[in-house]
Design a protein around this motif. Structure first.
Motif, PDB file in Angstrom:
ATOM      1  N   MET A   1      -8.932   1.411   2.946  1.00  0.00           N
ATOM      2  CA  MET A   1      -7.978   2.147   2.109  1.00  0.00           C
ATOM      3  C   MET A   1      -8.357   3.622   2.029  1.00  0.00           C
ATOM      4  SD  MET A   1      -6.755  -0.194  -1.129  1.00  0.00           S
ATOM      5  CE  MET A   1      -8.363  -0.307  -1.920  1.00  0.00           C
TER       6      MET A   1
ATOM      7  N   ALA B   1      -3.610   0.418  -3.381  1.00  0.00           N
ATOM      8  CA  ALA B   1      -2.946  -0.881  -3.310  1.00  0.00           C
ATOM      9  C   ALA B   1      -2.221  -1.183  -4.618  1.00  0.00           C
ATOM     10  CB  ALA B   1      -3.962  -1.982  -3.011  1.00  0.00           C
TER      11      ALA B   1
ATOM     12  N   PHE C   1       0.856  -1.188   0.000  1.00  0.00           N
ATOM     13  CA  PHE C   1       0.000   0.000   0.000  1.00  0.00           C
ATOM     14  C   PHE C   1       0.888   1.232   0.000  1.00  0.00           C
ATOM     15  CE2 PHE C   1      -2.569  -3.323   1.937  1.00  0.00           C
ATOM     16  CZ  PHE C   1      -3.775  -3.188   1.253  1.00  0.00           C
TER      17      PHE C   1
END
Length: 264
Positions: free
Chosen positions: A129, A136, A95
């Motif tokens: 996220m 990602a 990430f």
């Protein structure tokens, strides 16, 4: 809309089956090539260079040239057999912050939709996220190529962006010069930028040339003459006129709009 790719996002031990759909469509006008004299369509025939006969799509196979004029043939079935479920899986590698990925690496965009039974896991990944402000970096096999991806969350879902590999990026052919700037000119340029700064609204922009092209084609269809565009050319300020051009531009941007007279 047809599915561009089916696979699954692998997030640790979490498996999220998804389907990818293209985010764009080609709306440009397409022209056919015609014979100058007969105006009939120009057609291209595929033929075998060895026997000279015409071949059709069903008669064509993929071949890799491993030596001069020597090929190994790979059928569609063989190419698919090579792919395992692991290859089709979108593996999250790490990430990163979105701003860490240089815009030059982006290629295409896809919408990622979860299968019905994977909606909760999909939403968990999207929200986590989004809250963390990260994307990602992932990999999967699309077609015959292992593709680098960025899974980008937004308020609606996850946008999948394909990325170029570093070795695919071509270096700038030459350095761009950076001449010394004058503070007064720089300040004026910043004021002009500030005066033109507003929230981005994509609905305000469209392909104006395509509109003119469609009108010209319609006129031709109706037997009218095509109206030519004005031959007047825009003038480009020379470096000597830079400050003057900035001043005039800023004055134009700051000029209040004329109010229409109200009839009583």
């Amino acid at each position: 809309m047809a599915v561009a790719h089916k696979g699954a996002i692998s997030f640790g031990l979490v498996h999220i089956p998804v389907s990818l759909y293209r985010t764009t469509q080609d709306t440009s006008i397409a022209f056919h090539q015609l014979c100058k004299d007969t105006h009939e369509r120009i057609k291209y025939k595929k033929y075998c260079a060895h026997c000279g006969k015409e071949v059709h799509s069903e008669d064509i196979v993929k071949g890799y040239e491993y030596e001069k004029d020597k090929y190994v043939v790979m059928s569609k079935e063989e190419l698919e057999e090579i792919k395992t479920e692991k290859d089709k899986t979108i593996h999250i590698l790490q990430f990163v912050k979105l701003e860490e990925v240089d815009a030059i690496y982006y290629e295409k965009n896809y919408y990622a939709f979860p299968d019905k039974h994977a909606e909760k896991a999909y939403e968990l990944l999207r929200k986590a996220m989004f809250d963390k402000g990260v994307v990602a970096i992932s990999k999967t096999v699309i077609g015959t190529k292992e593709t680098l991806l960025a899974l980008c969350p937004d308020k609606q879902g996850i946008l999948v962006k394909t990325l170029f590999y570093e070795e695919e990026i071509v270096e700038m052919p030459k350095d761009i010069p950076h001449p010394k700037t004058v503070k007064a000119e720089l300040d004026m340029a910043k004021q002009l930028i500030q005066s033109m700064t507003k929230p981005f609204d994509p609905s305000l922009y469209h392909d104006e040339y395509q509109e003119k092209l469609r009108k010209a084609i319609l006129s031709k269809v109706e037997g009218k003459e095509v109206v030519e565009a004005s031959s007047k050319k825009e003038t480009i300020s020379s470096p000597m006129d830079l400050m003057e051009a900035l001043t005039k531009s800023l004055a134009t941007m700051n000029k209040p709009a004329k109010r229409k007279a109200v009839r009583h």
